[in-house]
Design a protein around this motif. Sequence first.
Motif, PDB file in Angstrom:
ATOM      1  N   HIS A  33     117.891  89.872 117.437  1.00 48.69           N
ATOM      2  CA  HIS A  33     117.814  91.208 116.841  1.00 48.69           C
ATOM      3  C   HIS A  33     119.145  91.930 117.000  1.00 48.69           C
ATOM      4  O   HIS A  33     119.928  91.633 117.913  1.00 48.69           O
ATOM      5  N   ASN A  34     119.365  92.904 116.140  1.00 50.66           N
ATOM      6  CA  ASN A  34     120.480  93.839 116.282  1.00 50.66           C
ATOM      7  C   ASN A  34     119.967  95.050 117.044  1.00 50.66           C
ATOM      8  O   ASN A  34     119.029  95.718 116.590  1.00 50.66           O
ATOM      9  N   ILE A  35     120.562  95.332 118.205  1.00 51.88           N
ATOM     10  CA  ILE A  35     120.086  96.419 119.062  1.00 51.88           C
ATOM     11  C   ILE A  35     121.275  97.257 119.530  1.00 51.88           C
ATOM     12  O   ILE A  35     122.426  96.855 119.386  1.00 51.88           O
ATOM     13  N   THR A  47     126.367  98.595 117.956  1.00 50.18           N
ATOM     14  CA  THR A  47     125.210  97.710 118.086  1.00 50.18           C
ATOM     15  C   THR A  47     125.691  96.305 118.469  1.00 50.18           C
ATOM     16  O   THR A  47     126.889  96.022 118.488  1.00 50.18           O
ATOM     17  N   HIS A  56     122.279  82.010 117.322  1.00 50.53           N
ATOM     18  CA  HIS A  56     121.154  81.763 116.415  1.00 50.53           C
ATOM     19  C   HIS A  56     120.503  80.395 116.652  1.00 50.53           C
ATOM     20  O   HIS A  56     119.446  80.113 116.082  1.00 50.53           O
ATOM     21  N   VAL A  64     113.793  85.670 119.478  1.00 51.22           N
ATOM     22  CA  VAL A  64     114.172  86.257 118.198  1.00 51.22           C
ATOM     23  C   VAL A  64     115.507  86.998 118.375  1.00 51.22           C
ATOM     24  O   VAL A  64     115.691  87.742 119.343  1.00 51.22           O
ATOM     25  N   LEU A 113     124.139  91.897 118.647  1.00 53.43           N
ATOM     26  CA  LEU A 113     123.071  90.911 118.497  1.00 53.43           C
ATOM     27  C   LEU A 113     122.642  90.435 119.880  1.00 53.43           C
ATOM     28  O   LEU A 113     123.472  90.262 120.784  1.00 53.43           O
ATOM     29  N   GLU A 173     110.167  87.929 123.238  1.00 53.06           N
ATOM     30  CA  GLU A 173     109.255  89.052 123.017  1.00 53.06           C
ATOM     31  C   GLU A 173     107.938  88.887 123.767  1.00 53.06           C
ATOM     32  O   GLU A 173     107.332  89.866 124.187  1.00 53.06           O
TER      33      GLU A 173
END
Length: 332
Positions: free
Chosen positions: A20-22, A4, A308, A18, A6, A11
């Motif tokens: 996200h961990n994907i 995975t 971030h 945002v 970040l 969106e």
Amino acid sequence: MNHTMLAAIAESAQAKLVVHNIPRPVPGTGEVLIKVQAAAVNPLDTKIAAGQAGHARQPLPAILGMDLAGTVTELGDGVDGFAPGDEVFGMAGGIGGIQGTLAEYIVVDARLIAPKPRALSMREAAALPLVFITAWEGLVDRANVRTGQQVLIHGGAGGVGHAAVQLAKARGARVYATGSATSLDFIRELGATGIDYRAQTVEDYLKRYTGGEGFDIVYDTVGGATLNASFNAVKVYTGHVLSCLGWGQHSLAPLSFRGASYSGVFTLMPLLTGKGRQHHGMILREAAAMADAGQLKVNVDQRRFGLHDVNEAFRQVSEGLGQGKTVIEMDR
């Protein structure tokens, strides 16, 4: 092994990005997987996030970001010229439905990247691809800038502008650049003659620097009224006006009465269409050679951002608060 990553995701239009961990992408044929170490934020990125850049063809939700510097970690089938561990840079995604660079990893068409200049840091290298490619496509591909020519760059302290000034100078031209009074020292440091566009009219600086004859090449990086002014600033017959922001309605009469030429520059085309990607990789090799020869400096804003901090970085760019290119570092 962790599969995975970040990523900063836009969106919906005008919403905050945002993180996200994907799932981490996997390289296909002709592609490389790059561990992103730095990614620049361009004004176009902020416009896409605001839902204002239809020409970029990037539907939301999407991972944004076009420019990167990082390290090759995996090769897809059919890739020559790169190996795991290679440091590279490029304009690699973020438009045309392609994943952007604001992520820990990205899969990239290997034709779009080049070895990172040894003389530049990851931050500096990440700030370079879009602006240098745009400068090159105008000055070299369209106008064949060369020794002895007089070249005027509008917005010489900006991203494309400061790359264009250095590129024209490296190819032997005498370079002049417009800017605000506060930017003239920086323009002079790049090796150009600075012109305060608020204090001098087109007629003033044409007379002063060209004897009223006009410039061989005028590169507009500002658009709007500045492009109109460019049509009045070129040499009769042989003059060539370039613009990377020629998207409005403009009267061609002043240019036509000079018998001069105009070329538009649309740097996104290879990413959007898939055509000409090899050429972008070649241009970046030229950029690296210039940087390693001490002919190319990159103006990077001193504020440091991590992934971030992406919304603060986007705010800085959209409000024009940075002093140079804003760059996000993935390991901060």
